[in-house]
Scaffold this motif. Structure first.
Motif, PDB file in Angstrom:
ATOM      1  N   ARG A  14     -19.641  36.435  44.054  1.00 41.17           N
ATOM      2  CA  ARG A  14     -18.637  36.646  44.784  1.00 41.17           C
ATOM      3  C   ARG A  14     -18.135  35.113  46.075  1.00 41.17           C
ATOM      4  O   ARG A  14     -19.586  35.653  46.081  1.00 41.17           O
ATOM      5  N   ARG A  15     -17.017  34.887  45.795  1.00 39.89           N
ATOM      6  CA  ARG A  15     -17.168  33.889  47.250  1.00 39.89           C
ATOM      7  C   ARG A  15     -16.445  34.464  48.165  1.00 39.89           C
ATOM      8  O   ARG A  15     -14.643  35.269  47.300  1.00 39.89           O
ATOM      9  N   VAL A  16     -16.407  34.499  49.390  1.00 38.97           N
ATOM     10  CA  VAL A  16     -15.793  34.609  50.451  1.00 38.97           C
ATOM     11  C   VAL A  16     -14.554  33.965  51.053  1.00 38.97           C
ATOM     12  O   VAL A  16     -15.287  33.112  51.935  1.00 38.97           O
ATOM     13  N   LEU A  17     -12.638  33.637  51.180  1.00 41.61           N
ATOM     14  CA  LEU A  17     -12.024  32.692  51.889  1.00 41.61           C
ATOM     15  C   LEU A  17     -11.410  33.704  53.066  1.00 41.61           C
ATOM     16  O   LEU A  17     -11.236  34.176  52.967  1.00 41.61           O
ATOM     17  N   ILE A  72      -9.835  36.616  51.289  1.00 46.92           N
ATOM     18  CA  ILE A  72      -9.897  36.544  50.107  1.00 46.92           C
ATOM     19  C   ILE A  72     -11.103  36.307  49.080  1.00 46.92           C
ATOM     20  O   ILE A  72     -11.989  35.601  49.913  1.00 46.92           O
ATOM     21  N   ALA A  73     -11.583  37.233  48.004  1.00 42.35           N
ATOM     22  CA  ALA A  73     -13.281  37.332  47.372  1.00 42.35           C
ATOM     23  C   ALA A  73     -11.858  37.314  46.047  1.00 42.35           C
ATOM     24  O   ALA A  73     -11.089  37.840  45.641  1.00 42.35           O
ATOM     25  N   TYR A  74     -13.159  36.205  45.365  1.00 40.84           N
ATOM     26  CA  TYR A  74     -13.295  36.378  44.048  1.00 40.84           C
ATOM     27  C   TYR A  74     -14.391  35.882  43.415  1.00 40.84           C
ATOM     28  O   TYR A  74     -15.257  35.224  43.739  1.00 40.84           O
ATOM     29  N   ASP A  75     -14.474  36.033  41.828  1.00 38.60           N
ATOM     30  CA  ASP A  75     -15.450  35.586  40.824  1.00 38.60           C
ATOM     31  C   ASP A  75     -15.179  35.129  39.782  1.00 38.60           C
ATOM     32  O   ASP A  75     -13.819  35.432  39.697  1.00 38.60           O
ATOM     33  N   ARG A  76     -15.402  35.606  38.581  1.00 34.13           N
ATOM     34  CA  ARG A  76     -15.340  35.063  36.929  1.00 34.13           C
ATOM     35  C   ARG A  76     -13.887  36.533  36.961  1.00 34.13           C
ATOM     36  O   ARG A  76     -13.017  35.385  36.113  1.00 34.13           O
ATOM     37  N   SER A  77     -14.568  37.154  37.338  1.00 35.65           N
ATOM     38  CA  SER A  77     -13.655  38.234  37.093  1.00 35.65           C
ATOM     39  C   SER A  77     -12.150  38.613  37.270  1.00 35.65           C
ATOM     40  O   SER A  77     -10.949  38.945  37.098  1.00 35.65           O
ATOM     41  N   GLY A  78     -11.564  37.558  39.205  1.00 37.95           N
ATOM     42  CA  GLY A  78     -10.833  38.245  39.263  1.00 37.95           C
ATOM     43  C   GLY A  78     -10.891  37.750  41.350  1.00 37.95           C
ATOM     44  O   GLY A  78     -11.836  37.537  41.038  1.00 37.95           O
ATOM     45  N   VAL A  79      -9.500  37.720  41.843  1.00 39.75           N
ATOM     46  CA  VAL A  79      -9.517  38.410  42.876  1.00 39.75           C
ATOM     47  C   VAL A  79      -9.203  39.551  43.455  1.00 39.75           C
ATOM     48  O   VAL A  79      -8.042  40.068  43.527  1.00 39.75           O
ATOM     49  N   PHE A  80      -9.683  39.426  44.854  1.00 42.66           N
ATOM     50  CA  PHE A  80      -9.563  40.869  45.559  1.00 42.66           C
ATOM     51  C   PHE A  80      -8.935  40.198  47.612  1.00 42.66           C
ATOM     52  O   PHE A  80      -8.982  39.259  47.788  1.00 42.66           O
ATOM     53  N   ARG A  86      -3.735  46.160  53.377  1.00 42.00           N
ATOM     54  CA  ARG A  86      -3.500  46.578  51.829  1.00 42.00           C
ATOM     55  C   ARG A  86      -4.736  45.917  51.638  1.00 42.00           C
ATOM     56  O   ARG A  86      -4.698  44.296  51.501  1.00 42.00           O
ATOM     57  N   ARG A  87      -4.886  46.099  49.942  1.00 42.44           N
ATOM     58  CA  ARG A  87      -6.440  45.550  49.618  1.00 42.44           C
ATOM     59  C   ARG A  87      -5.049  45.450  47.921  1.00 42.44           C
ATOM     60  O   ARG A  87      -4.819  46.496  47.775  1.00 42.44           O
ATOM     61  N   THR A  88      -5.774  44.227  47.110  1.00 43.31           N
ATOM     62  CA  THR A  88      -4.462  44.168  45.967  1.00 43.31           C
ATOM     63  C   THR A  88      -5.664  43.652  45.919  1.00 43.31           C
ATOM     64  O   THR A  88      -6.627  42.128  45.753  1.00 43.31           O
ATOM     65  N   TRP A  89      -6.311  44.406  44.450  1.00 44.65           N
ATOM     66  CA  TRP A  89      -7.213  43.055  42.931  1.00 44.65           C
ATOM     67  C   TRP A  89      -6.561  42.808  42.480  1.00 44.65           C
ATOM     68  O   TRP A  89      -5.687  43.928  41.270  1.00 44.65           O
ATOM     69  N   ILE A  90      -6.288  41.363  41.494  1.00 46.13           N
ATOM     70  CA  ILE A  90      -5.829  40.522  40.127  1.00 46.13           C
ATOM     71  C   ILE A  90      -6.934  40.645  39.878  1.00 46.13           C
ATOM     72  O   ILE A  90      -7.416  39.536  39.914  1.00 46.13           O
ATOM     73  N   PRO A  91      -6.623  40.840  37.921  1.00 42.55           N
ATOM     74  CA  PRO A  91      -7.217  40.400  37.163  1.00 42.55           C
ATOM     75  C   PRO A  91      -6.987  38.457  36.724  1.00 42.55           C
ATOM     76  O   PRO A  91      -5.999  38.321  37.108  1.00 42.55           O
ATOM     77  N   TRP A  92      -7.991  37.605  36.612  1.00 44.81           N
ATOM     78  CA  TRP A  92      -7.346  36.424  36.314  1.00 44.81           C
ATOM     79  C   TRP A  92      -6.440  36.136  34.824  1.00 44.81           C
ATOM     80  O   TRP A  92      -5.146  35.908  35.223  1.00 44.81           O
ATOM     81  N   SER A  93      -6.169  37.021  34.151  1.00 47.12           N
ATOM     82  CA  SER A  93      -5.159  36.803  33.493  1.00 47.12           C
ATOM     83  C   SER A  93      -3.674  37.541  34.256  1.00 47.12           C
ATOM     84  O   SER A  93      -3.243  37.419  33.188  1.00 47.12           O
ATOM     85  N   ARG A  94      -4.190  38.236  35.156  1.00 48.81           N
ATOM     86  CA  ARG A  94      -2.375  38.710  35.556  1.00 48.81           C
ATOM     87  C   ARG A  94      -1.995  37.688  36.420  1.00 48.81           C
ATOM     88  O   ARG A  94      -1.050  37.855  37.003  1.00 48.81           O
ATOM     89  N   VAL A  95      -3.252  36.149  36.675  1.00 48.63           N
ATOM     90  CA  VAL A  95      -2.461  34.805  37.182  1.00 48.63           C
ATOM     91  C   VAL A  95      -1.614  33.850  36.446  1.00 48.63           C
ATOM     92  O   VAL A  95      -2.471  33.682  35.691  1.00 48.63           O
ATOM     93  N   MET A 100       0.002  27.116  47.305  1.00 47.33           N
ATOM     94  CA  MET A 100      -0.255  26.748  48.615  1.00 47.33           C
ATOM     95  C   MET A 100       1.172  26.570  49.202  1.00 47.33           C
ATOM     96  O   MET A 100       1.774  26.016  48.927  1.00 47.33           O
ATOM     97  N   ARG A 101       1.390  27.149  50.150  1.00 48.45           N
ATOM     98  CA  ARG A 101       2.866  27.600  51.219  1.00 48.45           C
ATOM     99  C   ARG A 101       2.371  27.313  52.352  1.00 48.45           C
ATOM    100  O   ARG A 101       1.558  26.076  52.846  1.00 48.45           O
ATOM    101  N   TRP A 102       2.421  28.462  53.058  1.00 49.03           N
ATOM    102  CA  TRP A 102       1.498  28.419  54.621  1.00 49.03           C
ATOM    103  C   TRP A 102      -0.028  28.822  53.934  1.00 49.03           C
ATOM    104  O   TRP A 102      -1.150  28.508  55.189  1.00 49.03           O
ATOM    105  N   GLN A 103       0.137  29.810  53.278  1.00 49.30           N
ATOM    106  CA  GLN A 103      -1.026  30.445  52.778  1.00 49.30           C
ATOM    107  C   GLN A 103      -1.132  30.714  50.959  1.00 49.30           C
ATOM    108  O   GLN A 103       0.151  30.039  50.960  1.00 49.30           O
ATOM    109  N   VAL A 104      -2.174  30.702  50.632  1.00 45.94           N
ATOM    110  CA  VAL A 104      -2.341  31.211  49.495  1.00 45.94           C
ATOM    111  C   VAL A 104      -1.335  31.865  48.608  1.00 45.94           C
ATOM    112  O   VAL A 104      -1.074  32.766  49.119  1.00 45.94           O
ATOM    113  N   GLN A 105      -0.629  31.763  47.524  1.00 47.03           N
ATOM    114  CA  GLN A 105      -0.212  31.860  46.878  1.00 47.03           C
ATOM    115  C   GLN A 105      -0.133  32.605  45.549  1.00 47.03           C
ATOM    116  O   GLN A 105      -0.096  31.573  44.709  1.00 47.03           O
ATOM    117  N   PHE A 106      -0.516  33.529  44.753  1.00 46.70           N
ATOM    118  CA  PHE A 106      -0.638  34.065  43.747  1.00 46.70           C
ATOM    119  C   PHE A 106       0.661  34.749  43.031  1.00 46.70           C
ATOM    120  O   PHE A 106       0.991  35.593  43.078  1.00 46.70           O
TER     121      PHE A 106
END
Length: 194
Positions: A14-17, A72-80, A86-95, A100-106
């Motif tokens: 996974r990659r962390v931004l 933001i942390a993401y891998d092939r299964s989704g984005v955290f 507050r923490r949110t886990w989003i599977p890629w299938s739900r994106v 990009m506004r001022w920050q990343v918007q999913f």
């Protein structure tokens, strides 16, 4: 809810931004707090340093939550996405889209969106950047990070991503640390009055 709402089968690649400025400010703040605590121990004694420590550590906790924890942390299964506590886990299938506004918007399928307060942020071009031709100008790092994020989303493995709903939770370890620091601060006030 679990402290980390990612599914247990998430891949380790996974990659962390996270903004570099948050890391730098947290390190500088930690060094300042450590210096103040050592100074208090040398000048006023260990007991007074222990009375002062919860207050300084509360400030350091605030710096951590406000500037370092959002990411933001993401891998092939989704984005955290972590925004403060507050923490949110989003599977890629739900994106549905990543913008990009001022920050990343999913944007989520079925409506709604999740803004990521940590991670790449759009910036205005500098004075020299505006004068350069677009072909000569280097690609900004936030644009590269956004491109990598969108590429991972578009090439996500549907089987690994799953179809679950986004999972939201609180940052339980940070809240426990806050509770301990508040109790220690109350104890330091009581010890001074006693």
């Amino acid at each position: 809810m679990p402290a980390d709402p990612r599914p247990s089968g998430a891949t380790p690649e996974r990659r962390v931004l996270r903004p570099t400025s948050g890391t730098v400010i947290l390190i500088v703040s930690g060094v300042v707090v450590l210096g103040l605590l050592v100074d208090a121990a040398v000048r006023a004694g260990l007991l007074e340093m222990l009375r002062l420590a919860p207050w300084l550590l509360l400030v350091l906790w605030g710096v951590y939550i406000a500037l370092y924890a959002p990411h933001i942390a993401y891998d092939r299964s989704g984005v955290f996405v972590q925004n403060y506590l507050r923490r949110t886990w989003i599977p890629w299938s739900r994106v549905a889209d990543i913008a990009m506004r001022w920050q990343v918007q999913f944007a989520l399928t079925g409506g709604g969106s999740v803004a990521a307060y940590g991670g790449p942020a759009a910036s205005r071009p500098g004075r020299n950047d505006r004068r350069q031709r677009s072909a000569d100008r280097p690609v900004p790092s936030w644009l590269r990070d956004l491109g990598d994020l969108r590429d991972t989303w578009q090439h996500a493995d549907d089987a690994a991503s799953g179809t679950g709903a986004p999972a939201r939770s609180w940052d339980v370890p940070a809240l426990i640390v806050l509770g301990v620091l508040v109790a220690a601060a109350a104890g330091s006030v009581i010890s001074v009055q006693g």
